[in-house]
Write an enzyme that holds these catalytic residues in place. Structure first.
Site: not given
Ligand code: MN
Length: 723
Positions: A50, A74, A78-79, A141, A262
């Site tokens: 990712h 990034h 967080e993870d 992201d 169109d």
């Molecule tokens: Mn992410």
């Protein structure tokens, strides 16, 4: 999906930024891979795929080395066990700050309810105002998460992410000129939110494609030949529009599915501005134009800096096509958005770029709203609306361009010029003619705002303004004004309540009990009493606990005069609860639209089978028609004033001069009347005749307003409407 390799990523960055810190990119790549370890995505891919996708995506936009490293890192805070301090130590303060910005956004994204979403947007605006690169990484992201959205098992979660993408991230992408990102986000979100609609549009596109063979290829060939013959050097490309943009057009134009033709857009990139207009001339002289489809974004660029000529023609083989014409320089801005202005130099010196978000006017305006909105929902309401709308371009008398969302009024215009102009505006001349402040402005209008020092923002403006800035300023004003009234009223109530116990009310007396009532200041406490959320009796009993055993006194807590306007629907439901004596229980009650009875009026009820009771004033002319059926008359009278809002109607004749309408609405608002409708019934060179519907408490309230209006110069006559 094949993951981009480390050296590929480095090569890509170096291809446009020869001075990029290769070593730092390599270290970030390895660090992220190590930290994410064996984590997996919902797709089953290793998690690390990712951040690499996100970083790779950003190289298409030639983002600087710091943005690419931020993309790689990034999700680490967080993870993974990594901390901001780790990142700062390994990659420096700038990267740590950027990663922190993106992380903050991720944390709140997991919330689902409305307030949290609003909070999310608030933080996003704050983070990106510091550095626009936070937003760029966040958008990349989001693109990758949307591309892999279908792997997420829970439908509610998919839907929430898609909605947020549609309402917040796609408009933001457009704001900074990332057109491709915007279109992809919208189309992916559309697929989640309206899968059937999207599938049927795709089926239709497939059908048209099968019928037409390589239609796009044939049209491209003909366009190329045409321009070549005219001696114009151009590179031309063609594509189908996205299902989402087709769907939007179907909604807006009310086009049926079968008429859907169109669907193709062609882009012509030429050398110079002159060539753009020459190309336009060639195309218009060869193919018939579709009316109303020509837009010149070169002379009036979009607020995000986008420039191009757009036109619609019946092109080769009589197919409706859209053609966008731009120079290569404009094309670069259209493709790269904000990043188009970043220049890289060989040799590793600091690239020349502006990353401070505050350079963008719209972002500064969002920040301003943010500072003054009372809660995140209000902020969301202001900004979401604004980001959705198309723009109209208007001019000041000096010729300065003001761009506004479509539907904007002279009041929005005034606030866009300057807050002070908005606060004091009393009238507007549109293209030299005096027009009501609620007029919708059109592209190209020249708007002159008439101001008066005596004017203050009018609460009724809130009903028609469309810009967040105007709405926020008006609300801010109403809030301070209401607050002042609550404080006055609260003080009067407390004075009386204290005196009844033999004490003088002073600010000092309640100083000690502020905490108990969770009031931030003495004024705050007094306002609570004025507003009616706290009774004077409670205050007295807390300040003097020894009085607690005494009996209550009626009238210590007076009903506050200021009410919040209620929704019409809500009021209708309450009609049966209106305290009128003499009604038959269970019968439906209506107020007659002819005479608009108010508490305090002498009234009579007329019973109609199947409709219930209609209430008229005793002197209403319409009662004549019931003269022969006395059995239908009900003798009614008002109970005490009920605190509900009632609709009163007045007829006015005012001078046709700048500012008179403004002073009418101001007088009404100052007297706490809430205008729900205003209609000009006649208009001459000298006079306007108006009907105004006002929500009032009772007949006395309306009489007060009428009296105040009669005392206003430029108002010739005011009467309560009677017909
Ligand atoms: Mn992410």
């Amino acid at each position: 999906m094949a993951m981009m390799r480390q050296f590929e990523l480095v090569e890509r960055v170096k291809s446009y930024d020869p001075g990029a810190d290769e070593d730092a990119i390599n270290r970030a790549y390895v660090f992220a891979m190590k930290m994410h370890g064996s984590q997996k995505r919902a797709s089953g891919d290793p998690y690390f795929s990712h951040p690499i996708e996100v970083a790779g995506f950003l190289t298409k936009y030639r983002l600087d080395c710091a943005s690419i490293i931020t993309a790689l890192l990034h999700d680490t805070i967080e993870d993974t066990p990594a901390t901001q301090a780790d990142i700062e130590r390994l990659f420096g303060a700038e990267i740590a700050r950027l990663v922190d910005g993106v992380t903050k956004l991720n944390r709140i994204e997991l919330q689902s309810d409305h307030a949290k979403q609003a909070e999310n947007l608030r933080k996003l605006v704050l983070a990106m105002s510091e550095d626009i690169r936070v937003l760029l990484v966040k958008l990349a992201d989001r693109v990758h998460n949307m591309r892999t959205l279908h792997y997420i098992a829970k439908p509610e979660k998919r839907r929430r992410i898609a909605l947020e993408t549609m309402e917040i991230y796609a408009p933001l992408a457009e704001r900074i000129g990332m057109q491709e990102i915007k279109m992809e986000l919208e189309d992916l979100a559309f697929g989640e939110l309206h899968p059937e609609a999207r599938n049927s549009i795709i089926a239709r596109l497939n059908f048209l494609r099968e019928q037409g063979g390589d239609l796009i290829g044939r049209i491209l060939d003909e366009l190329r030949r045409t321009l070549e013959e005219a001696g114009i050097q151009a590179s031309i490309s063609g594509r189908e529009k996205t299902p989402f943009s087709i769907w939007l057009k179907m909604q807006k134009k009310n086009v049926g599915f079968e008429q859907l033709s169109d669907i193709m857009a062609f882009r012509v990139v030429v050398g110079s501005i002159e060539d753009c207009y020459r190309t336009l001339g060639v195309i218009h002289s060869k193919y018939p134009m579709v009316p109303d489809r020509f837009k010149d974004y070169i002379s009036t660029p979009k607020p995000n800096g986008y420039r191009s000529l757009h036109t619609g023609v019946f092109g080769p083989e009589r197919h409706r096509i859209e053609v966008q014409i731009r120079s290569s320089e404009m094309h670069e801005v259209a493709e790269l958005g904000v990043a188009a202005h970043w220049k890289y130099k060989a040799g590793g010196s600091q690239p020349a770029r502006v990353t401070d978000g505050r350079q963008y006017r719209w972002l500064r305006e969002l920040l301003d709203i943010l500072e003054h909105a009372s809660n995140p929902e209000e902020f969301l309401e202001h900004t979401k609306l604004e980001m959705f709308q198309d723009q109209v371009f208007c001019f000041t008398p000096k010729g300065d361009l003001i761009s506004l969302p479509s539907g904007a009024t002279p009041v929005d215009f005034a606030y866009a010029v300057h807050s002070q102009v908005g606060d004091t505006c009393v009238g507007a001349k549109v293209n030299g003619r005096i027009m009501p402040l609620r007029t919708r402005l059109n592209n190209g209008d020249q708007v002159e705002i008439v101001t008066s020092k005596a004017q203050t923002p009018n609460p009724t403006w809130e009903r028609f303004v469309v810009t967040g800035k105007a709405r926020a300023r008006i609300r801010r004003f109403i809030r301070t004004q209401q607050r002042a009234q609550y404080v006055d009223l609260g003080r009067a109530i407390l004075l009386r309540a204290f005196r009844a116990e033999g004490y003088d009310f002073t600010d000092k007396a309640v100083d000690g009990v502020l905490k108990i009532f969770k009031a931030a200041s003495v004024d705050d406490l007094i306002a609570m009493v004025g507003e009616g959320t706290l009774t004077a009796r409670e205050v007295v009993a807390t300040v003097f606990p020894e009085l607690k055993t005494r009996t209550q006194r009626p009238g210590d807590n007076v009903v506050p005069i200021a009410r919040k306007p209620k929704a019409t629907a809500e009021r209708k439901d309450k009609a049966s609860a209106v305290p009128i004596k003499g009604l038959i229980p269970g019968m439906a009650v209506h107020f007659a639209g002819c005479c608009h009875p108010l508490p305090g009026d002498r009234i009579v009820g007329i019973v109609t089978t199947g409709k219930g009771v209609t209430i008229h004033t005793i002197d209403c002319e319409n009662l004549e028609q019931y003269a022969e059926t006395p059995e239908r008359w009900l003798d009614l009278s008002w109970d005490e004033a009920d605190g509900n809002a009632h609709l009163g109607r007045i007829d006015l004749v005012v001078a046709n001069e700048p500012g008179t309408l403004g002073s009418v609405t101001t007088v009404i608002a100052k007297n706490m009347g809430n205008i729900t409708n205003l209609k000009i019934t006649n208009r001459t060179v000298e006079f306007f005749e108006l009907i105004i519907d006002i929500e009032v408490r009772d007949v006395k309230h309306l009489t007060n307003i009428i009296a105040a209006l009669r005392a206003t110069p430029a108002i010739n006559s005011v009467e309560r409407a009677r017909n």
